[in-house]
Write a protein that holds these residues in place. Sequence first.
Motif, PDB file in Angstrom:
ATOM      1  N   HIS A  27       9.714 -31.961 -37.005  1.00 30.08           N
ATOM      2  CA  HIS A  27      10.907 -31.761 -37.825  1.00 30.08           C
ATOM      3  C   HIS A  27      10.566 -31.793 -39.312  1.00 30.08           C
ATOM      4  O   HIS A  27      11.405 -32.138 -40.149  1.00 30.08           O
TER       5      HIS A  27
ATOM      6  N   HIS B   9      10.000 -39.233 -32.451  1.00 29.03           N
ATOM      7  CA  HIS B   9      11.174 -38.356 -32.415  1.00 29.03           C
ATOM      8  C   HIS B   9      11.623 -37.961 -33.825  1.00 29.03           C
ATOM      9  O   HIS B   9      11.775 -38.799 -34.701  1.00 29.03           O
ATOM     10  N   ARG B  10      11.807 -36.668 -34.000  1.00 24.73           N
ATOM     11  CA  ARG B  10      12.195 -36.091 -35.284  1.00 24.73           C
ATOM     12  C   ARG B  10      11.194 -36.446 -36.382  1.00 24.73           C
ATOM     13  O   ARG B  10      11.562 -36.735 -37.506  1.00 24.73           O
TER      14      ARG B  10
ATOM     15  N   ASP C  62      19.585 -31.543 -38.873  1.00 24.22           N
ATOM     16  CA  ASP C  62      19.445 -32.873 -38.257  1.00 24.22           C
ATOM     17  C   ASP C  62      19.477 -33.993 -39.289  1.00 24.22           C
ATOM     18  O   ASP C  62      19.844 -35.127 -38.967  1.00 24.22           O
TER      19      ASP C  62
ATOM     20  N   ASP D 133      12.543 -29.698 -31.112  1.00 22.59           N
ATOM     21  CA  ASP D 133      12.995 -30.787 -30.244  1.00 22.59           C
ATOM     22  C   ASP D 133      12.076 -31.037 -29.047  1.00 22.59           C
ATOM     23  O   ASP D 133      12.360 -31.907 -28.214  1.00 22.59           O
TER      24      ASP D 133
ATOM     25  N   SER E  27      21.406 -29.247 -28.495  1.00 25.61           N
ATOM     26  CA  SER E  27      20.618 -28.026 -28.275  1.00 25.61           C
ATOM     27  C   SER E  27      21.426 -26.756 -28.529  1.00 25.61           C
ATOM     28  O   SER E  27      20.916 -25.790 -29.116  1.00 25.61           O
TER      29      SER E  27
END
Length: 332
Positions: free
Chosen positions: A61, A56-57, A104, A38, A3
């Motif tokens: 993202h 997730h992601r 990322d 996030d 973060s």
Amino acid sequence: MDSLTQIVLGAAVGEAVLGRKVGNKAMLYGAIAGTIPDFDVFASHFTDTVSALAIHRGFTHSVLFSVLFAPLFGWLVSRYEHFKDFKGWSWLFFWAFVTHPILDAHTTWGTQLFWPMDLRLAFKTIFVIDPLYTLPFLVFLILAMLQRRTSKKRRVYNTIGLVVSSVYLLLTFLLKWVAFNAFETALTDQKISYLQLDTRPAPLNTILWSANAETEDAYLLGNYSFFDSKPIAFESYPKNHALLGDLVENEKVKRMIAISEGWYTITQEADTLYFNDLRFGLLSMKPNSQNFVFKYSITVDATGEVVFTEMPKGKRDAKKLLSELWTRLKGN
């Protein structure tokens, strides 16, 4: 990335877009925007483990998310801020949103940048927490923050932070290439026949690298430091995929296999099966460790539903790993 790193990147991007016009508010909104993608981690509170991992992601993202939501956030901020430039705020949010998943994408987990396409970009050149990337970046951001909005030094400091961090990110590709060649040479020298080779940096640095090499019946795990003086040693971990039995046809199991990109082993303790995701290695540098970073128990509930439960990681494991990493980083 962690973060703090995403906050620093978002703030620097916000400054680059609107700093001259709105001062530190550009950094503030950039930092906020840098954390928004996030928010998908909250999915774990509303769905099962496998679905949360798949989410997730994902959408948050993606380039699509940036394109759709940047104008929305830009409009909201332009409604109550004195600076009413909708286009300017939209550009700030867009660049803060889109640089988040691009960064990322350099980690082991990667991102679905082109969602809804089923493609996860994972260059595996940097660990999710890397002080050499974040700290210099943070220093230059703070120096910029302390300057007046119209000061030339402000833009110079922020630009230096962006350039230094980007150059380091590019350097990690070269370091990965060197490490990959070292692993490849070691496998050849040891006359080990393998199907595929995967490399990634060890936690918190880009000096020590880890590798997974797939053979017919096992995965070989090894570590290499640029300070090594001895040959790379590989440890064998049997795949044990047959232990899944009929579970291999279960949809959740198939999804977990897909999420792990096929880098997994199955172990059995008592009557419980465990799914070990090899992409993130072990929580110990000791030989023959079975303490995988991501280890999931596989159970079947009363309704016949397959349940994956992530095994908890203790603080002692992390502290011990840091000590072992420091020792191994200095060479074998």
